[in-house]
Design a protein around this motif. Structure first.
Motif, short mmCIF file in Angstrom:
data_model
loop_
_atom_site.label_atom_id
_atom_site.label_comp_id
_atom_site.label_asym_id
_atom_site.label_seq_id
_atom_site.Cartn_x
_atom_site.Cartn_y
_atom_site.Cartn_z
N LEU A 140 0.86 -1.04 -0.11
CA LEU A 140 -0.15 0.02 0.17
C LEU A 140 0.64 1.19 0.10
O LEU A 140 2.00 1.14 0.31
CB LEU A 140 -1.02 0.19 1.22
N MET A 141 0.17 2.35 -0.16
CA MET A 141 1.08 3.68 -0.47
C MET A 141 1.07 4.18 1.11
O MET A 141 0.40 3.62 2.08
CB MET A 141 0.11 4.73 -0.94
N THR A 142 2.15 5.04 1.56
CA THR A 142 2.25 5.75 2.74
C THR A 142 2.09 7.08 2.58
O THR A 142 2.55 7.59 1.79
CB THR A 142 3.55 5.41 3.34
N GLU A 143 0.95 7.83 3.28
CA GLU A 143 0.87 9.12 3.22
C GLU A 143 1.44 9.86 4.27
O GLU A 143 1.64 9.30 5.32
CB GLU A 143 -0.62 9.45 3.31
N LEU A 144 2.13 10.83 3.96
CA LEU A 144 2.87 11.75 4.76
C LEU A 144 2.12 13.07 4.84
O LEU A 144 2.06 13.79 3.81
CB LEU A 144 4.37 12.11 4.12
N TYR A 145 1.93 13.62 6.20
CA TYR A 145 1.72 15.03 6.27
C TYR A 145 2.14 15.51 7.53
O TYR A 145 2.34 14.60 8.62
CB TYR A 145 0.14 15.30 6.06
N ALA A 146 2.61 17.00 7.68
CA ALA A 146 2.89 17.30 8.98
C ALA A 146 1.61 17.63 9.75
O ALA A 146 0.61 18.17 9.48
CB ALA A 146 3.64 18.66 8.64
#
Length: 177
Positions: A140-146
């Motif tokens: 799966l994808m990995t979502e990145l956010y601050a």
């Protein structure tokens, strides 16, 4: 960022976010869900190319983790269609989201480990999120956010709504700007 990066959200790519949220609620007791239609993006760069990405998401609480159901409203390539091609009739888990100190630094870190940036997007308010393509290693994808204050507040609101939920309609429409 040092140490473990805990999952903050799991997300599923679905045909209809409201139907998926209702089904998940009926099966697992998750929610209530907050649905944002046609989430506006200032920019969306998919695999190095600026593209239109019109999507709708439903956000709810599933135990200690937020769950998201997302659908794509426009035709064309996207990080969602990378896993679930148009016309395939396939839907399923798409990504797990983590908080990071610096989205661009983490994009570079993931890329150095073989997980290319599938999407870097910015919302109209300046909020940036990205998908690292971790499908080869994680499926799966990995979502990145601050974790901006607005994001922390949104997560807290969704979690509190789950604690306060008293069996009314589990679907609530919200607007993201």
């Amino acid at each position: 960022m040092t140490g473990a990066l805990p999952i903050r959200q799991v997300a599923f790519f679905v045909e209809d976010v409201r139907s998926a949220a209702r089904a998940h609620h009926a099966t697992f007791g998750s929610g209530p869900f907050f649905v944002a239609d046609n989430i506006p993006l200032k920019s969306a760069v998919h695999r190095g190319t600026e593209r239109l990405l019109d999507h709708t998401s439903a956000y709810g609480q599933w135990g200690d983790v937020m769950v998201e159901f997302v659908s794509q409203n426009n035709l064309g390539p996207s990080p969602f269609r990378d896993l679930y091609p148009e016309g395939s009739g396939r839907w399923g888990m798409h990504h797990a989201a983590i908080f990071v100190d610096d989205v661009d630094a983490e994009i570079a870190r993931f890329a150095a480990k073989g997980a290319a940036c599938a999407l870097r997007a910015e919302m109209n308010d300046g909020f940036v999120f990205a998908f690292a393509d971790t499908t080869a290693t994680l499926g799966l994808m990995t979502e990145l956010y601050a974790p901006t204050q607005a994001l922390i507040d949104f997560y807290a609101m969704v979690a509190q709504a789950a604690k306060d939920y008293r069996g009314t309609d589990p679907i609530h429409t919200i607007r993201m700007t």
